[in-house]
Design an enzyme around this catalytic site. Structure first.
Site, short mmCIF file in Angstrom:
data_model
loop_
_atom_site.label_atom_id
_atom_site.label_comp_id
_atom_site.label_asym_id
_atom_site.label_seq_id
_atom_site.Cartn_x
_atom_site.Cartn_y
_atom_site.Cartn_z
N GLY A 239 0.77 -1.24 0.00
CA GLY A 239 0.00 0.00 0.00
C GLY A 239 0.79 1.28 0.00
CD GLU A 275 0.92 -9.74 0.90
OE1 GLU A 275 -0.09 -9.00 0.89
OE2 GLU A 275 0.90 -10.89 1.40
N PRO A 276 4.46 -5.19 -1.50
CG PRO A 276 6.69 -4.57 -1.91
CD PRO A 276 5.85 -5.54 -1.13
CB CYS A 346 -17.60 6.94 -28.56
SG CYS A 346 -16.92 6.97 -30.22
#
Length: 421
Positions: A239, A275-276, A346
């Site tokens: 995180g 857990e990067p 679009c």
């Protein structure tokens, strides 16, 4: 820091001119720097030096096998959130004992594949998942190593769509019920409790929410040990944010994050897993596009690019900012003008930036989106039947296409026409 710098009037990826890649591969394309991936992974590894630890790269950020093999060769484990990511990690040569399986909706098939192929641990997110995993493990004659993800009810102070640690979020077991849930897990013969898991969100730019969460995890560790559980591993999630602008935005450094882990959890004697994802790969990648048109509108001018929201969805989905630079270096003191920078899809939502100040720019010029390595190519789609863009990996003065652009025929031929048509 990254390795996309101007040299001799042109943007380089390490020692390769970005314009040379564009000439060979065509635009748009993603480009990753091996040197930046390596540096960022090592920053995390060095931040935890002296602690028993494993840095597990969060594959959801970017999961091309060339990236995975690059990081695995440095000693990285992998954090996966689906059976497909597990298969990718194994195909890239990552051993099962270095793979952590996260995610709120693991299926029986995914559990079975991981148990048969080898797994470091499952980060269990709910009691129903715990019961299912126990059944699958017993059916295979295995014991599944688990942590239980606790929700610490900590506000990560990040974008609402990527906050995961508040009580109203779908993730984990409320920390107030953790001891009860761990007692249930200990009674299931197909499971082996090895630790605690926590992850409070993504793109955090302040260490205070981490501290609040980790202090709660420290207290829980002591309580669970007192209950008789062998808590020997703490999975702290990821995180940590990256600077998406070149201004004064300065998220904490991995070394500061590592120091916080030592302060809050170092006394427990646990193996630490982190857990990067974003910080490892975010600034290691750029998206390169061409200007199709410079269009004058009512009170505003537009740069219409050949990249669109299907290629990089973060601005449309999160109102995210990416610095956008010209591949040809602007002249010193070049006068700038505001443009809305948009793609070909679009939808009005296909807008990368509004009123962005840019140097003189013309049809056919190349631009690069900085900080596009994380949640870029991996979240892309073929909306409007626009082919997935190529991915390119640079190492020194070499580059290779690590995912090719599919042809229209390849896309269309995936469809199957019913016999009655």
């Amino acid at each position: 820091m990254d390795h996309f710098l101007y040299r001799d009037g042109a943007l380089f990826a390490e020692d390769v001119p970005v314009a040379d890649i564009a000439a060979e591969v065509g635009t748009p394309f993603y480009c990753y720097s091996t040197a930046t991936l390596t540096r960022h992974f090592r920053l995390f590894d060095e931040a935890l030096e002296g602690l028993d630890h494993l840095v597990c790269y969060a594959m959801k950020a970017a999961s091309n096998q060339a990236i995975l093999k690059t990081l695995a060769a440095l000693g990285a484990g992998m954090d996966v959130v689906s059976g497909g990511e597990y298969a990718r990690a194994r195909a890239a040569g990552v051993p099962g004992e270095r793979i952590v399986f996260s995610g709120v909706g693991k299926t029986r098939e995914e559990m079975r594949a991981a148990l048969e192929g080898g797994i470091r641990q499952f980060n269990v997110e709910s009691e129903p998942e715990m019961l299912m995993l126990n059944e699958v493990a017993l059916g295979l004659g295995r014991v599944a190593p688990i942590t239980i993800r606790v929700n610490p009810d900590v506000d990560a102070k990040t974008h609402a769509k990527i906050a995961t640690g508040k009580s109203e979020n779908k993730f984990g077991v409320p920390i107030a019920r953790a001891r009860e849930v761990y007692a249930q897990a200990a009674a299931l013969p197909g499971l082996q409790v090895v630790g605690i898991d926590v992850h409070i969100g993504s793109q955090l730019t302040d260490l205070a929410p981490f501290r609040a969460a980790y202090e709660k995890v420290a207290d829980l560790t002591e309580a669970l040990r007192a209950d008789g559980h062998d808590i020997r591993r703490l999975d702290l999630g990821g995180g940590l944010g990256i600077p998406y602008t070149r201004s004064n935005e300065s998220p904490p450094l991995p070394m500061d994050y590592g120091a916080l882990i030592r302060q809050t959890l170092g006394h427990l004697g646990c193996e630490i897993e982190i857990e990067p994802g974003r910080l490892v790969v975010g600034n290691a990648g750029i998206l390169v596009a061409s200007v199709i048109y410079v269009k004058s509108g009512e009170g505003r001018d537009f740069l219409i690019l050949d990249a669109a929201m299907n290629d990089l969805i973060r601005p449309a989905m999160y109102d995210a900012h990416h610095d956008i630079v010209t591949v040809a270096e602007p002249a010193p003191g070049a006068e700038q003008a505001p443009y809305d920078i948009v793609g070909q899809v679009c939808e009005t939502g296909d807008t990368f930036a509004r009123g962005r100040m840019m140097p003189p720019i013309a049809q056919g010029d190349l631009v690069a989106f900085r900080g596009a390595g994380a949640y870029g190519a991996v979240m892309a789609s073929e909306y409007n039947t626009r082919p997935l863009v190529p991915e390119v990996l640079v190492a020194g003065d070499r580059f290779a296409v690590i995912r090719a652009r599919p042809s229209f025929d390849e896309i269309i031929n995936r469809d199957t026409i019913p016999e009655w048509l």
